[in-house]
Design a protein around this motif. Structure first.
Motif, short mmCIF file in Angstrom:
data_model
loop_
_atom_site.label_atom_id
_atom_site.label_comp_id
_atom_site.label_asym_id
_atom_site.label_seq_id
_atom_site.Cartn_x
_atom_site.Cartn_y
_atom_site.Cartn_z
N ARG A 148 0.89 -1.45 -0.28
CA ARG A 148 -0.21 -0.14 -0.09
C ARG A 148 1.24 1.82 -0.01
NH1 ARG A 148 -1.30 3.61 3.06
NH2 ARG A 148 -0.25 3.26 4.80
N CYS A 149 1.70 1.43 1.29
CA CYS A 149 2.72 2.44 0.87
C CYS A 149 3.73 2.44 -0.20
CB CYS A 149 3.69 1.59 1.94
SG CYS A 149 2.44 2.25 3.68
N GLN A 150 3.77 1.62 -1.33
CA GLN A 150 4.83 1.67 -2.18
C GLN A 150 4.20 2.51 -3.50
OE1 GLN A 150 5.56 -2.74 -2.80
NE2 GLN A 150 7.56 -2.42 -2.33
N LYS A 151 2.45 1.74 -3.19
CA LYS A 151 1.77 2.57 -4.20
C LYS A 151 1.78 4.03 -3.78
CE LYS A 151 -1.54 -1.35 -4.98
NZ LYS A 151 -2.40 -2.16 -5.00
N ALA A 152 1.77 4.96 -3.01
CA ALA A 152 1.52 6.04 -2.26
C ALA A 152 2.85 6.43 -2.30
CB ALA A 152 0.79 6.02 -0.69
N ASN A 186 7.72 6.80 1.21
CA ASN A 186 9.54 5.92 1.02
C ASN A 186 9.56 5.21 2.48
OD1 ASN A 186 9.40 4.83 -1.40
ND2 ASN A 186 10.68 6.49 -1.63
N GLU A 187 9.48 6.51 3.20
CA GLU A 187 10.33 6.40 5.05
C GLU A 187 9.37 5.21 5.64
OE1 GLU A 187 10.04 9.82 8.69
OE2 GLU A 187 9.69 10.33 6.54
N ARG A 188 7.97 5.78 5.70
CA ARG A 188 7.02 4.64 6.01
C ARG A 188 6.88 3.14 5.25
NH1 ARG A 188 4.54 2.46 10.23
NH2 ARG A 188 2.91 0.96 9.91
N ILE A 189 7.68 2.64 4.48
CA ILE A 189 8.45 1.50 4.04
C ILE A 189 9.53 0.99 4.58
CG2 ILE A 189 9.02 0.45 1.82
CD1 ILE A 189 7.11 2.19 0.10
#
Length: 573
Positions: free
Chosen positions: A546-550, A553-556
């Motif tokens: 989900r984070c990759q789509k958004a 990068n920091e959260r990933i």
């Protein structure tokens, strides 16, 4: 300093690792081929100063305890005991009764080792033994296999072993506890249990002799005679030969299960090394759990007669219950695995393994006799018997796939199967798995049937966060009752759990179950922790996507670190 830290400081990781792979010094470290996976170039690195290892190929890593646990298939307490014995480090003193029991076990182990040496001498150094040796060679066993299996011979004498031990001052009462002698019936005295038999020592995972099996060579009855239950031996908790083949089983990812030690010796001689024997056709849940330490797939190969096929069907159901991928090899009715290899050869046998029937298909064939049911009532009876086994499968996805296969095989809509299963399961809150995982169910049985284990389990897992959501409140309620010094009973739980939870719990508590050991309880805890960690990893992976789509990068990066930490925990179990 506690015993774990003492072992950590005393044990040589380099010495232990060198048992499993050849290591070469490179700077301050040692490198070699990884003992956990096949590779051409060395990626296994060991740091003797830090007493840690890591494989840059498969990611395996840890300390001396992790290495022994992984390679020997031991849990943590077993690994501590194994290393303590190797480095002669005394374990903490237990209560007086436990200390006496441990001392007795140690003496029985020593007696068994000496008995095994006695049998081996008789096989090679006596005229009577040479006849037994000729018998083994006639069965196709090489000198190498005879040595690896540590085979021996019990002379056809009523007192040969008894007298040999008495001459060394070993009391017959100890031999009785070890299952090696029997008391005289009409007069005082002791007689050898095994007489005129080829002897197969039965070893535990760490290679200690715990019991014996004897096969007659002159046609007398019974053909096979085994040790009775002793303080160090429980037939339903041992797989014969696994101490020799565990590495091959782990490497293959599958275990071929045969009935007895002669079948095992035939397969082992033929180079089919990923095998073990259940010492009879009454496979137990403990034996299936032991096999699961090394492989997730089991191929059952009992004798081809009616009794062997019936036993295989029971074994399939046990494997279903523990989430094991299971298939069955069906032999001609007049042959056992050893006989089949002797008649048709290794390659033909390996071909049979490749064509083994799935566990589900085998149950269908057993229930129908290979013919479609003649009436709707007969079809219903067949399907209900098969559904009873399928319903034990803990993974709802696997269970659903099997229901689809049954629907296709019998031409019955899948929804009708689910309607049959639904009354058995009872109502469940939305989102919960409608059945217990095997480890979850087994641990609850242990808590209720052996409440003396509760303090031990609490010391290992003070909180119930290792348990799947569907039963966590049951474990929490049990722990609360114990902390309040109250008896753990179903009525006592009535005020803490709703009716549906109590029904689910009572259903599994009424099932027949074997007495547990601390090791089995720890295995259940480890299995549940692994299940919990794997589910957390899956959730994190969904969040990473989900984070990759958004583009976050920091959260990933944070999620990947969290996932890596969970992966380390899984590998440490």
């Amino acid at each position: 300093m506690d015993v774990v830290e003492q072992i950590r400081q005393t044990a040589s990781l380099l010495e232990i690792a060198s048992q499993y792979t050849t290591l070469h010094k490179r700077g301050s470290k040692y490198v070699g081929l990884c003992p956990f996976h096949s590779e051409r170039d060395p990626s296994f690195t060991l740091d003797p100063d830090k007493q840690l290892y890591h494989c840059f190929g498969c990611g395996a890593g840890g300390d001396v305890f992790a290495l022994v646990m992984e390679k020997e298939g031991l849990n943590f307490p077993e690994a501590v005991k194994h290393l303590a014995e190797r480095y002669r480090i005394p374990l903490p003193q237990k209560g007086a009764d436990a200390a006496r029991a441990q001392k007795t076990e140690e003496r029985i182990y020593k007696v068994n080792e000496d008995a095994q040496a006695f049998f081996r001498r008789n096989l090679h150094a006596t005229e009577e033994g040479k006849k037994a040796l000729a018998y083994l060679r006639k069965r196709g066993l090489s000198e190498e296999t005879i040595e690896k299996l540590r085979l021996g011979y019990a002379p056809a004498s009523w007192t040969a072993l008894t007298e040999a031990f008495q001459a060394r001052g070993v009391p017959p009462e100890l031999l009785l506890k070890a299952g090696l002698v029997v008391p005289g019936r009409k007069k005082e005295g002791w007689f050898d249990r095994f007489r005129g038999r080829v002897m197969f020592p039965i070893l535990n995972l760490t290679g200690k002799v715990v019991a014996f099996g004897g096969r007659t060579i002159d046609g007398s009855a019974p053909k096979y005679l085994n040790s009775p239950e002793t303080p160090v031996y429980s037939k339903g908790r041992i797989l014969y030969g696994l101490s020799l083949t565990k590495d091959a089983v782990r490497a293959k990812g599958a275990i071929v299960l045969v009935e007895g030690y002669t079948d095992f010796s035939g397969l082992y001689q033929a180079g089919v090394l990923h095998c073990a024997a259940s010492l009879g056709t009454s496979l137990t849940a403990s034996q299936v759990s032991l096999a699961r330490r090394f492989a997730q797939r089991m191929v059952i190969n009992y004798d081809g007669d009616a009794a062997g096929r019936t036993a295989a069907a029971r074994a399939v159901s046990l494997c279903f219950e523990q989430g094991l991928d299971v298939s069955v090899v069906v032999l001609p009715s007049d042959l056992d695995p050893d006989g089949y290899i002797g008649r048709h050869g290794r390659d033909a046998y390996l071909g049979l393994l490749e064509k083994s029937r799935s566990g589900l298909r085998f149950l269908v064939d057993m229930a129908t006799g290979g013919r479609p049911p003649a009436t709707p009532e007969a079809k219903a009876a067949v399907l209900r018997s098969i559904l009873a086994a399928v319903d034990k499968i803990p993974d709802p996805i696997v269970k659903s796939e099997y229901l689809k296969q049954l629907s296709s095989l019998f031409g019955v809509e899948e929804k009708f199967f689910r309607s049959v299963l639904k009354p058995e399961e009872g109502p469940f809150p939305a989102g919960e798995t409608p059945c217990f995982l095997y480890a979850e169910k087994r641990l609850l049985q242990i808590l209720f049937h052996q409440p003396e284990f509760i303090p031990f389990i609490l010391s290992e897992a003070p909180e119930a966060d290792f348990v799947p959501g569907g039963s966590r409140d049951i474990f929490e309620a049990v722990f609360e009752l114990h902390r309040a010094s109250a008896s753990v009973t179903l009525p006592a739980l009535g005020a803490r759990l709703d009716k549906e939870r109590l029904q689910r719990l009572s259903r599994i508590l009424i099932e027949p179950s074997e007495a547990a050991t601390p090791e089995e309880a720890l295995d259940c805890l480890a299995a549940l922790r692994k299940y919990s960690y794997e589910n957390q990893c899956k959730s994190i992976q969904h969040e990473i996507i989900r984070c990759q789509k958004a583009g976050d990068n920091e959260r990933i990066a944070a999620l990947q670190r969290e996932k890596q930490e969970l992966t380390k925990r899984i590998m440490a179990l």
